[in-house]
Design a protein around this motif. Structure first.
Motif, PDB file in Angstrom:
ATOM      1  N   VAL A 283      34.253  62.544  95.391  1.00 24.84           N
ATOM      2  CA  VAL A 283      34.607  61.224  94.875  1.00 24.84           C
ATOM      3  C   VAL A 283      36.093  61.160  94.553  1.00 24.84           C
ATOM      4  CG1 VAL A 283      32.304  60.827  93.907  1.00 24.84           C
ATOM      5  CG2 VAL A 283      34.085  61.813  92.466  1.00 24.84           C
TER       6      VAL A 283
ATOM      7  N   TRP B  76      34.709  56.252  89.325  1.00 26.35           N
ATOM      8  CA  TRP B  76      34.846  57.003  90.573  1.00 26.35           C
ATOM      9  C   TRP B  76      34.289  56.211  91.740  1.00 26.35           C
ATOM     10  CZ3 TRP B  76      30.034  57.857  92.552  1.00 26.35           C
ATOM     11  CH2 TRP B  76      28.972  57.955  91.656  1.00 26.35           C
ATOM     12  N   SER B  77      34.854  56.490  92.908  1.00 22.18           N
ATOM     13  CA  SER B  77      34.420  55.886  94.161  1.00 22.18           C
ATOM     14  C   SER B  77      34.003  57.005  95.101  1.00 22.18           C
ATOM     15  CB  SER B  77      35.557  55.100  94.808  1.00 22.18           C
ATOM     16  OG  SER B  77      35.995  54.071  93.966  1.00 22.18           O
TER      17      SER B  77
ATOM     18  N   ASN C  64      32.352  55.966 101.537  1.00 20.62           N
ATOM     19  CA  ASN C  64      32.273  54.678 100.853  1.00 20.62           C
ATOM     20  C   ASN C  64      30.907  54.616 100.186  1.00 20.62           C
ATOM     21  OD1 ASN C  64      30.289  53.527 102.777  1.00 20.62           O
ATOM     22  ND2 ASN C  64      32.004  53.532 104.211  1.00 20.62           N
ATOM     23  N   LEU C  65      30.703  53.612  99.349  1.00 19.89           N
ATOM     24  CA  LEU C  65      29.461  53.541  98.587  1.00 19.89           C
ATOM     25  C   LEU C  65      28.237  53.404  99.486  1.00 19.89           C
ATOM     26  CD1 LEU C  65      27.952  53.455  95.913  1.00 19.89           C
ATOM     27  CD2 LEU C  65      28.421  50.996  95.821  1.00 19.89           C
TER      28      LEU C  65
END
Length: 104
Positions: A12, A31-32, A36-37
């Protein structure tokens, strides 16, 4: 998994929050997930990722991979190189490997 433990890790990126979060009773970070998600969440679900997670600034994916190897656990990494079709194939191949490893 029945015959093995599986450790799932997701790389992340951590960013600043828009505002302080003083009422949260736990440590906090915005956090990402990589890549990608959408892809990370799908891969996590396909892998049977647990709702119990941990977060560290100090531990790298390589540290976790080494630990999984020492503990004789399956390791799956979700990172910027994750492609869902490839990830699902890896799950299938891992199932075969662990089945054959036990012996026929």
């Amino acid at each position: 998994m029945g015959q093995r433990f599986r450790l799932v890790a997701n790389v992340v990126d951590v960013g600043p929050t828009d505002a302080p979060l003083p009422k949260l009773p736990v440590a906090r970070a915005f956090w990402s997930p990589r890549p990608n998600l959408k892809v990370a969440a799908a891969a996590w679900i396909y892998a049977g990722g647990a709702h119990h997670t941990s977060f560290s600034y100090a531990v790298t994916a390589e540290h976790v991979r080494d630990f999984a190897e020492m503990a004789d656990m399956e390791f799956l990494l979700i990172d910027e190189n994750t492609v869902l079709a490839d990830f699902r194939n890896a799950l299938r191949w891992n199932d075969l490997y662990y089945h054959l490893r036990r012996g026929l």
